[in-house]
Design an enzyme around this catalytic site. Structure first.
Site, PDB file in Angstrom:
ATOM      1  N   ASN A  76      -4.157   1.859 -13.814  1.00 40.10           N
ATOM      2  CA  ASN A  76      -3.040   0.903 -13.168  1.00 40.10           C
ATOM      3  C   ASN A  76      -1.764   2.240 -13.149  1.00 40.10           C
ATOM      4  O   ASN A  76      -1.801   2.691 -14.376  1.00 40.10           O
ATOM      5  CB  ASN A  76      -3.304  -0.054 -13.637  1.00 40.10           C
ATOM      6  CG  ASN A  76      -2.814  -0.994 -13.119  1.00 40.10           C
ATOM      7  OD1 ASN A  76      -2.583  -1.310 -12.015  1.00 40.10           O
ATOM      8  ND2 ASN A  76      -1.502  -2.220 -14.026  1.00 40.10           N
ATOM      9  N   MET A 129      -3.707  -6.930  -7.142  1.00 35.55           N
ATOM     10  CA  MET A 129      -3.204  -8.740  -8.170  1.00 35.55           C
ATOM     11  C   MET A 129      -4.617  -8.885  -8.408  1.00 35.55           C
ATOM     12  O   MET A 129      -3.873 -10.418  -8.849  1.00 35.55           O
ATOM     13  CB  MET A 129      -2.340  -8.888  -6.824  1.00 35.55           C
ATOM     14  CG  MET A 129      -1.167  -8.105  -6.664  1.00 35.55           C
ATOM     15  SD  MET A 129      -0.603  -7.552  -8.125  1.00 35.55           S
ATOM     16  CE  MET A 129       1.058  -6.634  -7.710  1.00 35.55           C
ATOM     17  N   ARG A 130      -5.620  -8.857  -8.777  1.00 34.68           N
ATOM     18  CA  ARG A 130      -6.386  -9.479  -9.814  1.00 34.68           C
ATOM     19  C   ARG A 130      -6.620  -9.114 -10.645  1.00 34.68           C
ATOM     20  O   ARG A 130      -7.050  -7.445 -10.912  1.00 34.68           O
ATOM     21  CB  ARG A 130      -7.746 -10.075  -8.438  1.00 34.68           C
ATOM     22  CG  ARG A 130      -7.699 -10.353  -6.897  1.00 34.68           C
ATOM     23  CD  ARG A 130      -9.095 -10.242  -6.359  1.00 34.68           C
ATOM     24  NE  ARG A 130     -10.262 -10.606  -7.131  1.00 34.68           N
ATOM     25  CZ  ARG A 130     -10.679 -12.111  -7.369  1.00 34.68           C
ATOM     26  NH1 ARG A 130      -9.709 -12.485  -6.624  1.00 34.68           N
ATOM     27  NH2 ARG A 130     -10.900 -12.225  -7.588  1.00 34.68           N
ATOM     28  N   HIS A 148       1.951   0.433 -12.713  1.00 30.11           N
ATOM     29  CA  HIS A 148       2.934  -0.708 -13.620  1.00 30.11           C
ATOM     30  C   HIS A 148       4.030  -0.661 -13.560  1.00 30.11           C
ATOM     31  O   HIS A 148       5.146   0.035 -13.773  1.00 30.11           O
ATOM     32  CB  HIS A 148       2.306  -1.588 -14.599  1.00 30.11           C
ATOM     33  CG  HIS A 148       3.233  -2.627 -15.216  1.00 30.11           C
ATOM     34  ND1 HIS A 148       2.693  -3.802 -14.323  1.00 30.11           N
ATOM     35  CD2 HIS A 148       4.216  -3.047 -15.836  1.00 30.11           C
ATOM     36  CE1 HIS A 148       3.620  -4.564 -14.921  1.00 30.11           C
ATOM     37  NE2 HIS A 148       4.202  -4.229 -15.360  1.00 30.11           N
ATOM     38  N   GLY A 195       0.375  -1.412   0.322  1.00 27.88           N
ATOM     39  CA  GLY A 195       0.225   0.134  -0.073  1.00 27.88           C
ATOM     40  C   GLY A 195       1.478   1.572   0.573  1.00 27.88           C
ATOM     41  O   GLY A 195       0.993   2.354   0.574  1.00 27.88           O
ATOM     42  N   SER A 196       2.028   1.622  -0.638  1.00 24.43           N
ATOM     43  CA  SER A 196       2.877   2.600  -0.419  1.00 24.43           C
ATOM     44  C   SER A 196       2.249   3.291  -1.322  1.00 24.43           C
ATOM     45  O   SER A 196       2.056   4.638  -1.188  1.00 24.43           O
ATOM     46  CB  SER A 196       4.833   2.156  -1.028  1.00 24.43           C
ATOM     47  OG  SER A 196       4.462   2.160  -2.097  1.00 24.43           O
TER      48      SER A 196
HETATM   49  C1  GAR Z   1       3.832  -1.209  -6.749  1.00 23.96           C
HETATM   50  O1  GAR Z   1       5.330  -1.305  -7.655  1.00 23.96           O
HETATM   51  C2  GAR Z   1       2.601  -1.605  -8.267  1.00 23.96           C
HETATM   52  O2  GAR Z   1       3.336  -1.043  -9.909  1.00 23.96           O
HETATM   53  C3  GAR Z   1       2.502  -3.260  -8.718  1.00 23.96           C
HETATM   54  O3  GAR Z   1       3.175  -3.800  -7.232  1.00 23.96           O
HETATM   55  C4  GAR Z   1       3.632  -2.575  -5.983  1.00 23.96           C
HETATM   56  C5  GAR Z   1       2.017  -2.433  -5.396  1.00 23.96           C
HETATM   57  O4  GAR Z   1       3.558  -1.636  -3.711  1.00 23.96           O
HETATM   58  N1  GAR Z   1       1.275  -3.314  -9.353  1.00 23.96           N
HETATM   59  C6  GAR Z   1       1.929  -4.136 -10.564  1.00 23.96           C
HETATM   60  O5  GAR Z   1       3.177  -5.536 -10.124  1.00 23.96           O
HETATM   61  C7  GAR Z   1       0.555  -4.768 -11.407  1.00 23.96           C
HETATM   62  N2  GAR Z   1       0.981  -5.487 -12.085  1.00 23.96           N
HETATM   63  P1  GAR Z   1       2.709  -0.928  -3.056  1.00 23.96           P
HETATM   64  O6  GAR Z   1       1.958  -2.298  -2.632  1.00 23.96           O
HETATM   65  O7  GAR Z   1       3.680  -0.480  -2.484  1.00 23.96           O
HETATM   66  O8  GAR Z   1       1.648   0.434  -3.473  1.00 23.96           O
END
Ligand code: GAR
Length: 191
Positions: free
Chosen positions: A110, A93-94, A112, A15-16
């Site tokens: 989104n 992640m869903r 990425h 959740g950052s």
């Molecule tokens: C982030 O780096 C985001 O870009 C990635 O998950 C991480 C979540 O970090 N998303 C993906 O890989 C989507 N395919 P966070 O929970 O600290 O925000």
């Protein structure tokens, strides 16, 4: 009459990015009237962050539904009840069903951690690092029915310097994410 901006952040983990967006909302710089967190993970750390920032936190348990469409119908019902008109995926992640994506066409963003279309998927930072590319980065895009393939809104490029360790790259990517997501939402929401 001005339509209010009601934002739902969907997240599954740390959740950052949720926190970076929330901080911008609390400063008043995104013009968001109402913000909620929706998560599919009961024990995710993002829920602690929601509590800290007093953001309404809704957990929808995927185990209660037979399939993705059933889960997504519940998601739509919840979003409608909360009068949500913009959705930001932040480490959610869903995979969303085509039904859901169609319902909120051009309303779902989104983030990425790569320069799409390179390194789609759930392990993008390490995939880019292990491949040996010299530049990677962050992408914000609209969510379309094809995973990680919607129209690109903004990107930040990050060079992978010689001898850089994977954890250093991860740190740089996350820093860039925390700057880019609030900036893009501001651009998108304050017309
Ligand atoms: C982030 O780096 C985001 O870009 C990635 O998950 C991480 C979540 O970090 N998303 C993906 O890989 C989507 N395919 P966070 O929970 O600290 O925000």
């Amino acid at each position: 009459m001005k339509i209010k901006t009601n934002l739902a952040i969907l997240a599954s983990g740390n959740g950052s990015n949720f926190e970076a967006i929330t901080k911008a909302i609390k400063k008043g710089s995104l013009g968001v009237s109402h913000c909620i967190l929706i998560t599919d993970k009961k024990n995710s750390f993002v829920r602690k962050r929601a509590k800290k920032y007093q953001i309404k936190d809704i957990f929808i348990d995927p185990k209660k539904f037979k399939n993705r469409r059933g889960f997504d119908k519940k998601l739509i019902q919840t979003l409608n009840e909360e009068k949500i008109n913009i959705i930001a995926l932040a480490g959610y992640m869903r995979i969303l069903s085509p039904f859901f994506v169609k319902h909120f066409k051009n309303k779902i963003l989104n983030i990425h951690p790569s320069l799409l279309p390179s390194f789609a998927g759930n392990n993008a930072i390490a995939d880019a690092y292990n491949y040996g590319v010299k530049v990677t980065g962050v992408t914000i895009h609209f969510v379309s029915q094809k995973v990680d393939q919607g129209p690109i809104i903004a990107q930040t490029a990050i060079p992978i310097e010689d001898n850089m360790q994977l954890n250093e790259l991860e740190e740089k990517i996350h820093k860039a994410e925390h700057l880019l997501y609030p900036k893009v939402l501001k651009m998108f929401l304050i017309k």
